[in-house]
Design an enzyme around this catalytic site. Structure first.
Site, PDB file in Angstrom:
ATOM      1  N   CYS A 185       0.565  -1.376   0.019  1.00 41.26           N
ATOM      2  CA  CYS A 185      -0.138   0.099  -0.064  1.00 41.26           C
ATOM      3  C   CYS A 185       0.973   1.200   0.133  1.00 41.26           C
ATOM      4  O   CYS A 185       0.626   2.134  -0.668  1.00 41.26           O
ATOM      5  CB  CYS A 185      -1.011   0.136   1.129  1.00 41.26           C
ATOM      6  SG  CYS A 185      -0.229  -0.331   2.779  1.00 41.26           S
ATOM      7  N   HIS A 239      -1.684   0.787   7.336  1.00 39.70           N
ATOM      8  CA  HIS A 239      -2.478   1.144   5.708  1.00 39.70           C
ATOM      9  C   HIS A 239      -1.854   2.301   5.233  1.00 39.70           C
ATOM     10  O   HIS A 239      -1.614   3.103   6.602  1.00 39.70           O
ATOM     11  CB  HIS A 239      -3.729   0.812   5.576  1.00 39.70           C
ATOM     12  CG  HIS A 239      -4.279   0.896   4.235  1.00 39.70           C
ATOM     13  ND1 HIS A 239      -4.001  -0.055   3.386  1.00 39.70           N
ATOM     14  CD2 HIS A 239      -5.214   1.542   3.659  1.00 39.70           C
ATOM     15  CE1 HIS A 239      -4.218   0.236   2.158  1.00 39.70           C
ATOM     16  NE2 HIS A 239      -5.424   1.117   2.284  1.00 39.70           N
ATOM     17  N   ASP A 268      -8.245   5.894  -2.141  1.00 39.75           N
ATOM     18  CA  ASP A 268      -7.452   4.499  -1.790  1.00 39.75           C
ATOM     19  C   ASP A 268      -7.096   3.647  -2.861  1.00 39.75           C
ATOM     20  O   ASP A 268      -7.790   3.067  -3.320  1.00 39.75           O
ATOM     21  CB  ASP A 268      -8.050   3.426  -0.743  1.00 39.75           C
ATOM     22  CG  ASP A 268      -7.011   2.572  -0.209  1.00 39.75           C
ATOM     23  OD1 ASP A 268      -6.049   2.452  -0.744  1.00 39.75           O
ATOM     24  OD2 ASP A 268      -7.717   2.088   0.720  1.00 39.75           O
TER      25      ASP A 268
END
Lengths: 664, 305
Positions: free
Chosen positions: A420, A464, A480
């Site tokens: 991520c 994250h 995202d």
């Protein structure tokens, strides 16, 4: 001293000091073990104890060694080390029961020091077992002839009897705010989110299944893909690493058109950092902390003890609709000259978007933000997400290293395998290159529901990173990019998003059901332990006591109450133990007869305790012939009532009447 | 009170002058179906007491003089071959009597002593495989010289426990001694004594002793005494439950002698010296102390509940 209690003492000290071996300097552990072994050998062989000068030398050398090692004799580390060394040395002059008692007290003190390092349930249970052993040894010292089992029973009874006192002390002992004494930094867990992000930093953290925090929602929990736990916001990029830059604490952020408020409480494990976590976007908090301009929650001091706080967030929001030019500029800045291919790609998107301004809501865009993206900027954002989605990008915990200076280019056009932080970082770079203000937000996403305890567990593996872009008319919007590549990460969890072969924290992948249940059960138990035993701080204490009806709780009042209740408990125990000393209520005949005796005692003729009624009557008759008839009559009535076969109410009443009429 | 018992006591007091307490104790012991041990110097009237009791109560009387060469068969009896019938015939020993005086029991060897003590306990004798019951009532009065005399085998504690009571005669007071010195020969008087009780009457009295009432309050007192002997530090060991039963039985008999139908604490206190003095061993420096004084201390130390 006989041998068995010495061995018992050695075992007690060994058990209580064993957990310290983990953090003692190795030479101290070795020296202590050697001393204990030596003592065991001396006991076994019956040889005399070492001479005083030798002990003095060892003591001075040991203390000197500790001084060199820690540069002090005080504080947690040096203090505990010194305590354990001196305890082991004390064995070398263990000659009589008095010395043994000193060792017992030392052992009890070492029990406490263990809690400087760990306060978990296993530690507490182990220390309880150790305490039982210590008390058993103590009983042994004073009752050599008692066999082991009854000794253990006595010790167990003693500990059980201590429970009421313990409870009173636990509930009422005045708590100080924060730790009682300053403990060094390493007393606290330091694993967790950092305020820097570079390729690989989050994927490393994802391997830990340590608990970051636990959450209880006061109402319906939000959807999983809305559970974005906001942590540090990163603005500055040097080509490799993202850093927060200067945080504006003084300017309050702006909210507009908020909806869907959600209330929840978070129990945050100590992470030795200043920030707290809350759902996007946080609005209110029950503890003292600043809500910064970029919606971070920052405390003044690093968090060194578990903290529980209530918070309110809005799932639907417009954040900072009017952004200052300075912030816009901050959110656009890129290291000059780096990543030319990414810049070129972004500018191509920009040109395309300006050429064909036909905005259409995209299903993919709804995932990250609040509304369908509109206008040119939105078109660029959609193009970027579509790029990640369409091209051959992979979501992996083991991305190839990006050694070059143009790391974003390398990732976007060559390796295309990342976690991520790679996606969030490169997305923000692309946005800035396309002249859209953007920043990286780190935190946690998702969480595991514990249906036994009714709360969510957020672990380090849920760490994250995502992006936020500022769009005019919409403010900061969460995007995202990971969701575009691996939707399962956001909708389910990390394990679902990764191929089966990837290395993951133990149990993160679907383990057998019973094992998962066991783990959730255990977490529920330790959560209660954290909340109610370890987390019982002054606030909880005051709340609890005022619910019991105590008003205006102050620590002075607490101390008074504690003394009073302790006194009550001890008195109750004393009464229970001395109950056989309290005379049973004598029966009516006896009390009446004692009245006769009192009357005569006033007249100078007290009855001896062992004197029977007849003997007494005769003695009285001899001393006071005038009373002879009366007292003989009374004595014989008494005897027949108390010791005789029949005992009717009538003669009892007659006896009572006669006694009332009796005036010596 | 039973008039015949009064007569018994009156008659005994005529012969044994100035010892009413000892006579009552002996009688109480007999009524409680126990055996009596009299411990004192020779010549203070131990034998006379036994003879007088036997005569007045109308009991068969046998006397065994214990010596160091006494054998069990001398007590229990032997089987002797009869030439006429060609069979062995049992010749009962002196133990087969209603009242047996075992004189100077501590001069005999332990073997002979135990023959007597077993017969006392079991009230029957087994010789050559045949069990022969002893007559009823069966009452043994053993006398013992103080154990510090030479040539004695003191009875061990377990054997002492077989005796319900141990009493001392003591020297007579001057007045009584005057009468003794100036009066007729005691042996003649004893020979002329008439029985005051039938055997059956005595058995009935023994039955009645068992029916004397004991109230819970009195049991409390007895237990307090027992507990005190066990908890106090002045005795080597406390009184046994058997001693408690003995104390109760003796106190019942004493109450009956006093003409009462229920036991009073005074009864317990009266018999306690006889029942407890040979069962309690003082500890340490007090070992030389007079055991009667020890019991008096015990009485004074326990309050009547």
């Amino acid at each position: 001293m006989t041998k068995p209690p010495i061995y018992a003492l050695l075992l007690s000290i060994l058990m209580v000091a064993a957990p310290h071996a983990e953090h003692l300097p190795p030479w101290v552990s070795a020296l202590c073990a050697a001393l204990l072994l030596w003592r065991a050998y001396l006991t076994h062989s019956g040889n005399p104890l070492p001479r005083r000068w030798l002990l003095t030398v060892i003591t001075i050398a040991g203390a000197g060694g500790i001084l060199i090692e820690f540069h002090t004799l005080f504080g947690r580390e040096a203090g505990v080390t010194l305590l354990i060394l001196l305890t082991a040395l004390k064995f070398m002059e263990l000659r009589n029961v008095r010395d043994a008692m000193v060792l017992i007290y030392l052992a009890c003190f070492i029990v406490i020091t263990n809690f400087f390092y760990s306060q978990s349930i296993p530690t507490a249970l182990y220390m309880l077992a150790t305490l039982l052993l210590i008390v058993t040894t103590w009983v042994h010292l004073h009752g050599q002839s008692i066999a082991f089992k009854p000794r253990l029973l006595v010790a167990g009874t003693l500990l059980l009897q201590a429970i009421p006192l313990t409870l009173v002390l636990f509930v009422l002992f005045p708590r100080v705010q924060g730790p009682l004494w300053g403990l060094p930094q390493d007393a606290f867990a330091t694993s967790g989110l950092d305020d820097k992000m570079s390729p690989g930093s989050l994927s490393r953290l994802s391997l830990s299944d340590e608990v970051a925090f636990r959450v209880v929602y006061n109402s319906q929990p939000p959807r999983r893909d809305q559970m974005y736990w906001r942590g540090p916001v990163l603005w500055n990029f040097d080509g490799r690493t993202w850093t927060p830059g200067r945080t504006m604490r003084t300017v309050a952020p702006q909210f507009a058109d908020t909806a869907q408020p959600i209330d929840y409480s978070v129990t945050l494990e100590p992470h030795n950092k200043t920030w707290l976590f809350a759902l996007d976007m946080p609005d209110r908090l029950s503890v003292a902390a600043d809500l910064t301009y970029d919606f971070q929650i920052l405390r003044k001091e690093p968090l060194k003890a578990r903290l529980r706080y209530e918070a309110r967030s809005h799932l639907v929001y417009h954040a900072n609709l009017l952004e200052s030019e300075r912030q816009i500029q901050r959110a656009l800045q890129l290291p000059p000259g780096l990543n030319p291919r990414a810049q070129e790609l972004a500018q191509r998107w920009r040109a395309a978007a300006e050429a064909a301004p036909s905005p259409q809501p995209s299903p993919a865009s709804g995932r990250g933000g609040n509304r369908p993206l509109m206008g040119t900027d939105e078109t660029v954002v959609r193009a970027a997400l579509a790029h990640f989605n369409r091209e051959n990008f992979h979501y992996t915990l083991e991305p190839p290293p990006l050694p070059g200076s143009n790391s974003i280019d390398e990732f976007l056009f060559e390796t295309r395998r990342g976690f991520c932080e790679h996606y969030a970082g490169s997305f923000v770079v692309l946005m800035r290159a396309a002249h859209i203000p953007a920043r990286v937000v780190t935190g946690y996403q998702g969480g595991e529901y514990n249906d036994i305890g009714g709360y969510y567990i957020v672990r380090q593996s849920d760490a994250h990173a995502w992006a936020e872009v500022w769009l005019s008319g919409q403010g900061w919007v969460r995007i995202d990019p990971t969701a575009a590549i691996a939707p399962a990460r956001v909708e389910r969890n990390l394990a679902a998003a990764l191929p089966d072969t990837a290395a993951l924290p133990f149990m993160a992948r679907s383990a057998p059901q019973w094992l998962r249940d066991l783990r959730l059960n255990w977490d529920a138990v330790s959560n209660r332990w954290n909340q109610w035993v370890l987390g019982y701080n002054s606030e909880l204490q005051f709340a609890f006591l005022s619910r019991l009806g105590m008003e205006d709780v102050t620590w002075q009042k607490l101390a008074l109450n504690m003394t009073f209740v302790l006194g009550l408990v001890i008195a109750a125990f004393a009464l229970f133990m001395l109950r056989h000393l309290i005379k049973r209520q004598p029966d009516k005949v006896q009390t009446t007869w004692l009245k006769v005796c009192r009357k005569l005692a006033k007249a100078g003729l007290p009855r001896a305790a062992h004197e029977g009624a007849l003997d007494y009557a005769e003695r009285v008759a001899a001393a006071r012939p005038g009373l002879a008839g009366d007292i003989r009559d009374l004595a014989s009535r008494y005897n027949s009532l108390r010791y005789g076969v029949e005992r009717d109410e009538l003669s009892l009443r007659a006896f009572c009447k006669a006694v009332r009429a009796f005036h010596p | 009170m039973n008039p015949s018992l009064n007569n018994v006591i009156a008659q005994a007091e005529q012969v044994i002058v100035g010892k009413p307490r000892q006579i009552r104790m002996a009688l109480a012991c007999l009524l409680a179906r126990g055996h009596l041990l009299i411990e004192d110097l020779p010549g203070v009237g131990k034998t006379t007491l036994a003879q007088v009791l036997a005569r007045t109560l109308g009991l068969q009387f046998q006397r065994i003089q214990f010596t160091s060469d006494l054998l069990p068969a001398d007590i229990l009896g032997v089987s002797i071959y009869q030439r006429d019938s060609g069979k062995f015939e049992f010749h009962p020993g002196p133990i087969f009597a209603q009242m047996v005086l075992a004189d100077e029991v501590n001069r005999a060897t332990p073997k002979a002593q135990s023959a007597l003590l077993e017969a006392m306990e079991e009230r029957q004798v087994t010789i050559e495989g045949t069990t022969r019951p002893l007559p009823t009532p069966f009452f043994v009065i053993a006398t013992q010289n103080p154990t510090y005399q030479i040539g004695t085998f003191p009875l061990p504690e377990s054997q002492l426990d077989r005796f319900l009571m141990r009493i001392r005669m003591g020297y007579p007071d001057p007045q009584a001694e005057r009468g003794l010195l100036s009066g007729v020969d005691r042996r003649e008087i004893v020979a002329g004594l008439a029985p005051q009780l039938e055997s059956a009457e005595l058995l009935a009295l023994q039955q009645r002793v068992q029916q004397v009432f004991v109230s819970p309050a009195l049991l409390d007192y007895v237990q307090a005494i027992l507990r005190h002997t066990r908890e106090a530090t002045r005795y080597t060991h406390g009184l046994s439950p058997r001693a408690g039963l003995a104390l109760l039985a003796a106190a019942r008999a004493w109450a009956l002698l006093d003409g009462r139908n229920a036991v009073l604490p005074e009864d317990v206190q009266a018999v306690l010296p006889g029942v407890a003095s040979h069962r309690l061993q003082p500890l340490g420096e007090r070992a030389k102390q007079d055991s009667d004084a020890l019991v008096q201390e015990l009485i004074a130390a326990v309050a009547i509940p």
